[in-house]
Design a protein around this motif. Sequence first.
Motif, short mmCIF file in Angstrom:
data_model
loop_
_atom_site.label_atom_id
_atom_site.label_comp_id
_atom_site.label_asym_id
_atom_site.label_seq_id
_atom_site.Cartn_x
_atom_site.Cartn_y
_atom_site.Cartn_z
N ASN A 152 0.80 -1.23 0.00
CA ASN A 152 0.00 0.00 0.00
C ASN A 152 0.83 1.27 0.00
N ILE A 153 2.05 1.18 0.53
CA ILE A 153 2.92 2.37 0.59
C ILE A 153 4.09 2.25 -0.38
N LYS A 154 4.95 1.25 -0.17
CA LYS A 154 6.17 1.16 -0.97
C LYS A 154 5.87 0.91 -2.45
N GLY A 155 4.91 0.04 -2.73
CA GLY A 155 4.56 -0.21 -4.12
C GLY A 155 3.98 1.01 -4.79
N LEU A 156 3.10 1.71 -4.08
CA LEU A 156 2.46 2.91 -4.63
C LEU A 156 3.48 4.01 -4.90
N VAL A 157 4.39 4.24 -3.95
CA VAL A 157 5.36 5.31 -4.18
C VAL A 157 6.38 4.93 -5.24
N ALA A 158 6.68 3.63 -5.39
CA ALA A 158 7.62 3.20 -6.42
C ALA A 158 7.04 3.47 -7.81
N ILE A 159 5.80 3.07 -8.02
CA ILE A 159 5.16 3.32 -9.32
C ILE A 159 5.13 4.82 -9.60
N THR A 160 4.74 5.58 -8.60
CA THR A 160 4.67 7.04 -8.75
C THR A 160 6.04 7.62 -9.08
N HIS A 161 7.06 7.13 -8.42
CA HIS A 161 8.42 7.64 -8.61
C HIS A 161 8.93 7.40 -10.02
N PHE A 162 8.51 6.29 -10.62
CA PHE A 162 8.95 5.98 -11.98
C PHE A 162 8.16 6.75 -13.04
N ILE A 163 6.87 7.01 -12.79
CA ILE A 163 6.01 7.64 -13.80
C ILE A 163 5.99 9.16 -13.69
#
Length: 250
Positions: free
Chosen positions: A107-118
Amino acid sequence: MKTALVTGATSGFGLAICKTLLQAGYRVIGTGRRGERLEELSAQFGEQFLPLVFDIQDINAIEKQLTNRPSQWQSIDLLVNNAGLALGLESADKANLNDWFTMIDTNIKGLVAITHFILPEMVAKNSGHIINIGSIAGSYPYPGGNVYGGTKAFVKQFSLNLRADLAGTAIRVSNVEPGLCGGTEFSNIRFKGDNDKAAKVYENVQYVSPEDIANIVLWLNQQPPHVNINRIEVMPTAQTFSPLAVAREG
C-alpha cells in the motif's frame, strides 16, 4: 487518445477501472501478479490493453517492466494507483507482523515506487493526472484497522504533498477514499480465504460497487485541466460514522 496505467488490474476496482476507461476511449496498461488473468484480459480487451506482469512489492520488477514498455506506450496521461490490500482484523497486540509488513510494502512502498517511476515523465511533458485509491480508513480509525488505516492515511497525505510539490505544473493529483465496497476480493484477502466470513461483511447492505468507483475515477480525469479534485470520500448511503467508543470500568 489518452493512455492510462492502472495497477491491480486483475480484479475488483482495478478491473472495473480498466473496463470503464477502455469504454471511454482510453488505452490502458494493466498491471498485476496474475499473468494468466492478465493474458485473458488482453485477449478480451484487444490491442488497446497492454498487460504488465509484476508484483507491486517487487521494486526491481516494477522498474524493469516500466522502463521496457513498448515505445507507443511510453507517454502516460493517467496513473491510477489502485493495487492494495488489507490483511487481518486483529487488534494490534495480536496482529501478525508479516501481515503488517505486507500491507506497508504493497500500500505504501509499491504505490510510491510506481509514482516515482512515472511522475518524472509527466513533469517532463507538463501534463498528467495521478489518482490514488485510498480509503476512509485513512481518516476514521476502527478496531483492527491499525496498520491498514495507517497506510491509507499515508496515501492521503502523500497525495496532498504531491500537490504541494507539483505547484506550478499542469499535473493533477486526486485521492479517492471509498468506504464499504463489495464485489471485490478485498475481504476474502483480508480474512485469508474465509469466504463465509468475508460475505458477512456485505450481508443485507447495498454497498458501493467497483463500477461506482470506476465511474468516479473517469469523472475525476475528465474534469477540465484547470480543475483538480484533491480528495473525494465515498460511502454507501447505508454507512455512516460510528459513535465514539467509551471503555467503561467494571
